[in-house]
Design a protein around this motif. Structure first.
Motif, PDB file in Angstrom:
ATOM      1  N   ASP A 184      12.920   4.009   2.762  1.00  0.00           N
ATOM      2  CA  ASP A 184      13.574   3.887   4.067  1.00  0.00           C
ATOM      3  C   ASP A 184      12.679   3.156   5.067  1.00  0.00           C
ATOM      4  OD1 ASP A 184      15.753   5.189   3.075  1.00  0.00           O
ATOM      5  OD2 ASP A 184      15.337   7.123   4.055  1.00  0.00           O
ATOM      6  N   GLN A 185      11.398   3.449   5.055  1.00  0.00           N
ATOM      7  CA  GLN A 185      10.469   2.802   5.982  1.00  0.00           C
ATOM      8  C   GLN A 185      10.387   1.301   5.732  1.00  0.00           C
ATOM      9  OE1 GLN A 185       6.665   4.820   5.735  1.00  0.00           O
ATOM     10  NE2 GLN A 185       7.653   6.849   5.784  1.00  0.00           N
ATOM     11  N   ILE A 186      10.332   0.922   4.441  1.00  0.00           N
ATOM     12  CA  ILE A 186      10.223  -0.502   4.098  1.00  0.00           C
ATOM     13  C   ILE A 186      11.520  -1.237   4.414  1.00  0.00           C
ATOM     14  CG2 ILE A 186       9.984  -2.103   2.162  1.00  0.00           C
ATOM     15  CD1 ILE A 186       7.935  -0.201   0.965  1.00  0.00           C
ATOM     16  N   PHE A 242       0.833  -1.210   0.000  1.00  0.00           N
ATOM     17  CA  PHE A 242       0.000   0.000   0.000  1.00  0.00           C
ATOM     18  C   PHE A 242       0.865   1.256   0.000  1.00  0.00           C
ATOM     19  CE2 PHE A 242      -3.932  -2.203   1.642  1.00  0.00           C
ATOM     20  CZ  PHE A 242      -4.742  -1.791   0.591  1.00  0.00           C
ATOM     21  N   LYS A 243       1.929   1.256   0.794  1.00  0.00           N
ATOM     22  CA  LYS A 243       2.785   2.437   0.871  1.00  0.00           C
ATOM     23  C   LYS A 243       3.371   2.780  -0.496  1.00  0.00           C
ATOM     24  CE  LYS A 243       4.284   2.262   5.713  1.00  0.00           C
ATOM     25  NZ  LYS A 243       5.455   2.123   6.646  1.00  0.00           N
ATOM     26  N   MET A 245      12.984   9.326  -1.364  1.00  0.00           N
ATOM     27  CA  MET A 245      13.137  10.492  -0.493  1.00  0.00           C
ATOM     28  C   MET A 245      13.606  10.059   0.907  1.00  0.00           C
ATOM     29  SD  MET A 245      10.186  13.287   0.410  1.00  0.00           S
ATOM     30  CE  MET A 245       9.779  13.378  -1.347  1.00  0.00           C
ATOM     31  N   THR A 246      14.507  10.825   1.485  1.00  0.00           N
ATOM     32  CA  THR A 246      15.026  10.503   2.816  1.00  0.00           C
ATOM     33  C   THR A 246      13.891  10.417   3.832  1.00  0.00           C
ATOM     34  OG1 THR A 246      17.104  11.631   2.314  1.00  0.00           O
ATOM     35  CG2 THR A 246      16.606  11.216   4.647  1.00  0.00           C
ATOM     36  N   GLY A 247      13.835   9.285   4.522  1.00  0.00           N
ATOM     37  CA  GLY A 247      12.772   9.071   5.496  1.00  0.00           C
ATOM     38  C   GLY A 247      11.455   8.697   4.850  1.00  0.00           C
ATOM     39  N   GLY A 248      11.468   8.479   3.551  1.00  0.00           N
ATOM     40  CA  GLY A 248      10.247   8.170   2.810  1.00  0.00           C
ATOM     41  C   GLY A 248       9.932   6.683   2.775  1.00  0.00           C
ATOM     42  N   ASN A 276      13.029  -4.638   7.354  1.00  0.00           N
ATOM     43  CA  ASN A 276      13.790  -5.816   6.908  1.00  0.00           C
ATOM     44  C   ASN A 276      13.271  -6.373   5.568  1.00  0.00           C
ATOM     45  OD1 ASN A 276      15.401  -5.882   9.350  1.00  0.00           O
ATOM     46  ND2 ASN A 276      13.599  -6.758  10.372  1.00  0.00           N
ATOM     47  N   ILE A 277      12.660  -5.542   4.759  1.00  0.00           N
ATOM     48  CA  ILE A 277      12.160  -5.950   3.449  1.00  0.00           C
ATOM     49  C   ILE A 277      13.193  -5.556   2.401  1.00  0.00           C
ATOM     50  CG2 ILE A 277      10.273  -5.733   1.784  1.00  0.00           C
ATOM     51  CD1 ILE A 277       9.553  -7.045   4.483  1.00  0.00           C
ATOM     52  N   VAL A 278      13.385  -6.448   1.411  1.00  0.00           N
ATOM     53  CA  VAL A 278      14.328  -6.166   0.327  1.00  0.00           C
ATOM     54  C   VAL A 278      13.614  -5.294  -0.715  1.00  0.00           C
ATOM     55  CG1 VAL A 278      15.807  -7.143  -1.458  1.00  0.00           C
ATOM     56  CG2 VAL A 278      15.509  -8.358   0.720  1.00  0.00           C
ATOM     57  N   PHE A 279      14.127  -4.097  -0.908  1.00  0.00           N
ATOM     58  CA  PHE A 279      13.501  -3.109  -1.808  1.00  0.00           C
ATOM     59  C   PHE A 279      14.442  -2.862  -2.982  1.00  0.00           C
ATOM     60  CE2 PHE A 279      12.708   1.046  -3.495  1.00  0.00           C
ATOM     61  CZ  PHE A 279      11.358   1.314  -3.308  1.00  0.00           C
TER      62      PHE A 279
END
Length: 234
Positions: A209-211, A141-142, A203-206, A215-218
């Motif tokens: 970074d949250q994902i 969703f994010k 984006m920094t802190g976006g 511990n998710i591979v992005f």
């Protein structure tokens, strides 16, 4: 001498009469010429006056026609502007309709964009809760929401195109998109400006970074061309 004098008297009388006749004729000629000159001058004046009046009339008619022409020209210009506004309005409506069809998934779309992959994190034996390194629907969703906010024209998950009515539900190690299950990794494709979409996610802190903090591979990749077919039954 008397006879001679008589002849002189008769000759003088004839000369006098002849002179009188010549003088009278000359005077009569002057009078006639003067009268004729007056007649010619009066006729010429009347003709000049008539032509002047005609010229004044034609000039006035020309001014009336010019005013009428200016009014009609202004009306034509107004009509052209109204037609132009109408065409712009119709064009805008057509573009809006096409955009809504695209969001609803009713038309085929193609263009550049990005592709984001979300994969489960590596197994960690020290981590007792397995959910702490699995991809969940809120991670998806994010990404999807950020893409739409950043101007994505169309989005798909594992090749399944989303619409305004789409729903995503997490069911253990899989997620369900509009009733269809998909296992990880989840590949989210989006058509839009690649640079804008990439900047929004990174984006920094976006979102990224949250994902990653979960511990998710992005992974993110720009694409020159992505195409989505219309949603069946849409």
């Amino acid at each position: 001498m008397k006879k001679v004098r008589g002849k002189h008297v008769i000759l003088s009388l004839v000369c006098l009469v002849l002179g009188y006749i010549m003088a009278f004729s000359y005077h009569l000629t002057l009078v006639e010429n003067k009268h004729k000159n007056k007649q010619v001058t009066g006729s010429h004046y009347e003709r000049t006056l008539d032509l002047r009046n005609q010229l004044i009339y034609l000039e006035e008619e020309n001014r009336k026609l010019q005013r009428e022409y200016n009014k009609k020209q202004a009306k034509v210009l107004q009509n052209e502007q109204e037609l132009s506004k109408g065409e712009e309005a119709y064009s805008s409506i057509a573009k809006e309709a096409e955009k809504f069809r695209m969001y609803l998934g009713k038309v085929k779309v193609k263009g550049p964009g990005i592709q984001v992959s979300l994969a489960d994190g590596d197994y960690n034996p020290d981590e007792q809760n397995i959910n702490n390194y699995l991809v969940h629907e809120y991670h998806v969703f994010k990404v999807v929401n950020e893409l739409y906010v950043s101007g994505a024209e169309a989005v798909a998950i594992n090749g399944q195109r989303l619409s305004a009515k789409s729903y995503i539900v997490c069911n253990g190690p899989v997620i369900t998109v509009d009733g269809k299950q998909h296992p990880a990794p989840f590949v989210i494709s989006a058509i839009g400006d690649p640079a804008v979409l990439e900047s929004a996610l990174n984006m920094t802190g976006g979102v990224r970074d949250q994902i990653v903090n979960d511990n998710i591979v992005f992974t993110l990749e720009k694409k020159d061309s992505i195409h989505f077919n219309p949603i069946l039954g849409s």
